[in-house]
Design a protein around this motif. Sequence first.
Motif, PDB file in Angstrom:
ATOM      1  N   MET A  38     -10.506  -5.908 -14.394  1.00 45.08           N
ATOM      2  CA  MET A  38      -9.988  -6.962 -15.082  1.00 45.08           C
ATOM      3  C   MET A  38      -8.450  -6.463 -14.122  1.00 45.08           C
ATOM      4  O   MET A  38      -7.164  -7.012 -13.020  1.00 45.08           O
ATOM      5  CB  MET A  38      -9.118  -7.738 -15.911  1.00 45.08           C
ATOM      6  CG  MET A  38     -10.291  -8.322 -16.871  1.00 45.08           C
ATOM      7  SD  MET A  38     -10.114  -9.533 -18.036  1.00 45.08           S
ATOM      8  CE  MET A  38     -11.391 -10.816 -18.052  1.00 45.08           C
ATOM      9  N   PHE A  39      -7.691  -5.355 -15.269  1.00 45.51           N
ATOM     10  CA  PHE A  39      -6.718  -4.271 -14.163  1.00 45.51           C
ATOM     11  C   PHE A  39      -6.922  -3.849 -12.823  1.00 45.51           C
ATOM     12  O   PHE A  39      -5.826  -4.534 -12.418  1.00 45.51           O
ATOM     13  CB  PHE A  39      -6.266  -3.417 -14.875  1.00 45.51           C
ATOM     14  CG  PHE A  39      -5.736  -3.414 -16.379  1.00 45.51           C
ATOM     15  CD1 PHE A  39      -4.258  -4.316 -16.488  1.00 45.51           C
ATOM     16  CD2 PHE A  39      -5.977  -4.091 -17.405  1.00 45.51           C
ATOM     17  CE1 PHE A  39      -3.378  -4.599 -17.269  1.00 45.51           C
ATOM     18  CE2 PHE A  39      -5.102  -4.067 -18.594  1.00 45.51           C
ATOM     19  CZ  PHE A  39      -3.746  -4.667 -18.975  1.00 45.51           C
ATOM     20  N   THR A  40      -7.783  -3.313 -12.535  1.00 45.02           N
ATOM     21  CA  THR A  40      -7.963  -3.131 -11.601  1.00 45.02           C
ATOM     22  C   THR A  40      -8.115  -4.484 -10.129  1.00 45.02           C
ATOM     23  O   THR A  40      -7.264  -3.883  -9.559  1.00 45.02           O
ATOM     24  CB  THR A  40      -9.516  -2.768 -10.914  1.00 45.02           C
ATOM     25  OG1 THR A  40      -9.629  -1.543 -11.913  1.00 45.02           O
ATOM     26  CG2 THR A  40      -9.586  -2.221  -9.753  1.00 45.02           C
ATOM     27  N   PHE A  41      -8.453  -5.615 -10.635  1.00 47.23           N
ATOM     28  CA  PHE A  41      -8.492  -6.969  -9.391  1.00 47.23           C
ATOM     29  C   PHE A  41      -7.190  -7.094  -9.795  1.00 47.23           C
ATOM     30  O   PHE A  41      -6.848  -7.770  -8.455  1.00 47.23           O
ATOM     31  CB  PHE A  41      -9.633  -7.790 -10.319  1.00 47.23           C
ATOM     32  CG  PHE A  41     -11.204  -7.753  -9.607  1.00 47.23           C
ATOM     33  CD1 PHE A  41     -11.824  -8.162  -8.973  1.00 47.23           C
ATOM     34  CD2 PHE A  41     -11.884  -6.504  -9.830  1.00 47.23           C
ATOM     35  CE1 PHE A  41     -12.908  -7.692  -7.660  1.00 47.23           C
ATOM     36  CE2 PHE A  41     -12.899  -5.705  -9.513  1.00 47.23           C
ATOM     37  CZ  PHE A  41     -13.707  -6.802  -8.401  1.00 47.23           C
ATOM     38  N   ALA A  42      -6.397  -7.117 -10.586  1.00 48.36           N
ATOM     39  CA  ALA A  42      -5.134  -8.040 -10.933  1.00 48.36           C
ATOM     40  C   ALA A  42      -4.474  -7.042  -9.974  1.00 48.36           C
ATOM     41  O   ALA A  42      -3.298  -7.600  -9.431  1.00 48.36           O
ATOM     42  CB  ALA A  42      -5.071  -8.290 -12.414  1.00 48.36           C
ATOM     43  N   ILE A  43      -4.063  -6.140 -10.128  1.00 49.90           N
ATOM     44  CA  ILE A  43      -3.301  -4.437 -10.391  1.00 49.90           C
ATOM     45  C   ILE A  43      -3.631  -4.102  -9.034  1.00 49.90           C
ATOM     46  O   ILE A  43      -2.780  -4.122  -7.920  1.00 49.90           O
ATOM     47  CB  ILE A  43      -2.659  -4.096 -11.404  1.00 49.90           C
ATOM     48  CG1 ILE A  43      -2.175  -5.350 -12.650  1.00 49.90           C
ATOM     49  CG2 ILE A  43      -1.413  -2.931 -10.901  1.00 49.90           C
ATOM     50  CD1 ILE A  43      -1.953  -4.344 -13.907  1.00 49.90           C
ATOM     51  N   VAL A  44      -4.733  -3.344  -9.062  1.00 49.87           N
ATOM     52  CA  VAL A  44      -4.723  -2.396  -8.099  1.00 49.87           C
ATOM     53  C   VAL A  44      -5.505  -2.899  -7.011  1.00 49.87           C
ATOM     54  O   VAL A  44      -4.555  -2.670  -5.842  1.00 49.87           O
ATOM     55  CB  VAL A  44      -5.896  -0.944  -8.549  1.00 49.87           C
ATOM     56  CG1 VAL A  44      -5.939  -0.174  -7.735  1.00 49.87           C
ATOM     57  CG2 VAL A  44      -5.275  -0.183 -10.128  1.00 49.87           C
ATOM     58  N   LEU A  45      -6.483  -3.734  -6.639  1.00 50.22           N
ATOM     59  CA  LEU A  45      -7.052  -4.608  -5.066  1.00 50.22           C
ATOM     60  C   LEU A  45      -5.688  -5.036  -4.532  1.00 50.22           C
ATOM     61  O   LEU A  45      -6.154  -4.901  -3.083  1.00 50.22           O
ATOM     62  CB  LEU A  45      -7.801  -5.209  -5.884  1.00 50.22           C
ATOM     63  CG  LEU A  45      -8.433  -5.862  -4.891  1.00 50.22           C
ATOM     64  CD1 LEU A  45      -9.656  -4.489  -4.963  1.00 50.22           C
ATOM     65  CD2 LEU A  45      -9.656  -6.774  -5.520  1.00 50.22           C
ATOM     66  N   PRO A  46      -4.165  -5.394  -4.476  1.00 53.35           N
ATOM     67  CA  PRO A  46      -3.638  -5.725  -4.026  1.00 53.35           C
ATOM     68  C   PRO A  46      -3.442  -4.723  -2.741  1.00 53.35           C
ATOM     69  O   PRO A  46      -2.507  -5.334  -1.919  1.00 53.35           O
ATOM     70  CB  PRO A  46      -2.464  -6.142  -4.848  1.00 53.35           C
ATOM     71  CG  PRO A  46      -3.119  -7.277  -6.005  1.00 53.35           C
ATOM     72  CD  PRO A  46      -3.793  -5.917  -5.877  1.00 53.35           C
ATOM     73  N   PHE A  47      -2.959  -3.275  -3.717  1.00 49.50           N
ATOM     74  CA  PHE A  47      -2.522  -2.047  -2.681  1.00 49.50           C
ATOM     75  C   PHE A  47      -3.535  -2.262  -1.725  1.00 49.50           C
ATOM     76  O   PHE A  47      -3.359  -0.903  -0.337  1.00 49.50           O
ATOM     77  CB  PHE A  47      -2.423  -1.893  -3.826  1.00 49.50           C
ATOM     78  CG  PHE A  47      -1.503  -1.118  -4.239  1.00 49.50           C
ATOM     79  CD1 PHE A  47      -0.165  -0.843  -4.016  1.00 49.50           C
ATOM     80  CD2 PHE A  47      -1.419  -1.426  -6.202  1.00 49.50           C
ATOM     81  CE1 PHE A  47       0.784  -1.658  -5.219  1.00 49.50           C
ATOM     82  CE2 PHE A  47      -0.527  -1.608  -6.999  1.00 49.50           C
ATOM     83  CZ  PHE A  47       0.584  -1.686  -6.467  1.00 49.50           C
ATOM     84  N   VAL A  48      -5.215  -2.142  -1.637  1.00 44.36           N
ATOM     85  CA  VAL A  48      -6.104  -1.396  -0.614  1.00 44.36           C
ATOM     86  C   VAL A  48      -6.193  -2.714   0.373  1.00 44.36           C
ATOM     87  O   VAL A  48      -7.285  -3.233   1.081  1.00 44.36           O
ATOM     88  CB  VAL A  48      -7.558  -1.163  -0.992  1.00 44.36           C
ATOM     89  CG1 VAL A  48      -7.110   0.074  -2.366  1.00 44.36           C
ATOM     90  CG2 VAL A  48      -7.735  -2.199  -2.253  1.00 44.36           C
ATOM     91  N   LEU A  49      -5.764  -4.305  -0.273  1.00 47.26           N
ATOM     92  CA  LEU A  49      -6.283  -5.495   0.642  1.00 47.26           C
ATOM     93  C   LEU A  49      -5.632  -5.788   1.704  1.00 47.26           C
ATOM     94  O   LEU A  49      -3.928  -5.556   1.605  1.00 47.26           O
ATOM     95  CB  LEU A  49      -6.820  -6.676  -0.293  1.00 47.26           C
ATOM     96  CG  LEU A  49      -7.565  -6.169  -1.356  1.00 47.26           C
ATOM     97  CD1 LEU A  49      -8.075  -7.761  -1.833  1.00 47.26           C
ATOM     98  CD2 LEU A  49      -9.510  -6.535  -0.556  1.00 47.26           C
ATOM     99  N   PRO A  50      -5.864  -6.320   2.748  1.00 46.86           N
ATOM    100  CA  PRO A  50      -4.544  -7.052   3.402  1.00 46.86           C
ATOM    101  C   PRO A  50      -3.869  -8.660   3.067  1.00 46.86           C
ATOM    102  O   PRO A  50      -4.815  -8.716   2.155  1.00 46.86           O
ATOM    103  CB  PRO A  50      -5.902  -7.652   4.772  1.00 46.86           C
ATOM    104  CG  PRO A  50      -6.573  -8.003   4.575  1.00 46.86           C
ATOM    105  CD  PRO A  50      -6.962  -5.960   3.067  1.00 46.86           C
ATOM    106  N   GLY A  51      -2.766  -8.278   3.299  1.00 42.93           N
ATOM    107  CA  GLY A  51      -2.181  -9.338   2.922  1.00 42.93           C
ATOM    108  C   GLY A  51      -3.055 -10.497   3.142  1.00 42.93           C
ATOM    109  O   GLY A  51      -2.917 -11.128   1.816  1.00 42.93           O
TER     110      GLY A  51
END
Length: 361
Positions: free
Chosen positions: A207-220
């Motif tokens: 949950m933390f990965t998808f909520a916080i980390v994922l936005p840093f590696v995905l396009p806007g």
Amino acid sequence: MTHVIPASVPQPSFAEAIKGRYFSTRRDTIVSLVFAAIAIWLGWSLVSWALVNATFGAGQGDVCRENMHGGACWSVVSARWRIVLFGLYPFEEQWRSGLACAIMVIVAILSCVPWFWSPRRLPVLWVAGFAAFYILMRGGLFGLPEVAEQNWGGLALTVFIFAAVVLLGMPLAIVFALLRRSELPWIANTMALVIDTIRSLPLLSIMFTFAIVLPFVLPGWAIGDKLYRVIAGYALFFACYQAEIIRGGMQALPNGQEEAAKALGMTYWQRIGYIILPQAFRNALPPTINQIVITFKETSLVTIIGFFDVMASGRAASGTAEWNFATIEMYVFVGLIFFVFVFSLSRYGAYLERRLRVGTR
């Protein structure tokens, strides 16, 4: 040869069975009486706290403060129940949140009707119910004011997360299970690695990965709202566990089932849709219901990420200066909500087992 019919052994009465089990010896009698006295004392203390000396009524906060150690203060529930059920949802629009939850309850009840037990009808029922739930909560259509996801909360948010995870995770679990059983080793081994990796991680870390980390590696454009990212991560976690349950149900089938289907000229998807999956789900029904029950309970983890679910709403309802002494009562109320939903799911699973005769031959 003459067959002798054995005489039936008389069954002991209820009183005789109790006496033989708990009072057969002096030591058993003493132990039974001691534990009975403790159980009666604990039971009366609970009844006295919860009912006899309890305070009811929304305007009884001052009475509760004067009687803090005498009984429960259910006035906090009477005064703050809206926060628990609706969270931050706008007050004038809370009827939409209540109606949305009622629709999902009706969908669950209709799922008990055998007429809907079809690969076409049941998914349509749940998709339509969930679509109605989302439209009511989100708004923006049919003249309903739009309410952003940041203002969702309470029981409605918990139900939304649970329904979304199951609706997304169950089809994904079927795909994972089929890929895991692929005859091509590189597909089966890759899928096994993915499933084992996800299952080895705690749900909270995903949950933390998808909520916080994922936005840093995905396009806007692909980031989306944090709520939907958490649901996607939870659905992936659910799918990996459920895929192994389904695969176990498939492996329990005799090899002759698929071989007979091949002999009849059925295609791969016909064999999967009409022969393999229906029997696999029947075999895997008890662990599937257990997995769904666990999924509902673990929705409370989203409160750690900052969502205002029913657990966080209960904590906020009793977190004010006016009601900070009634935390236990509020958690009892929240626990009762979870109990009603989980007990209903387990009874529904038992009903399905009886109808489908799971475990019988």
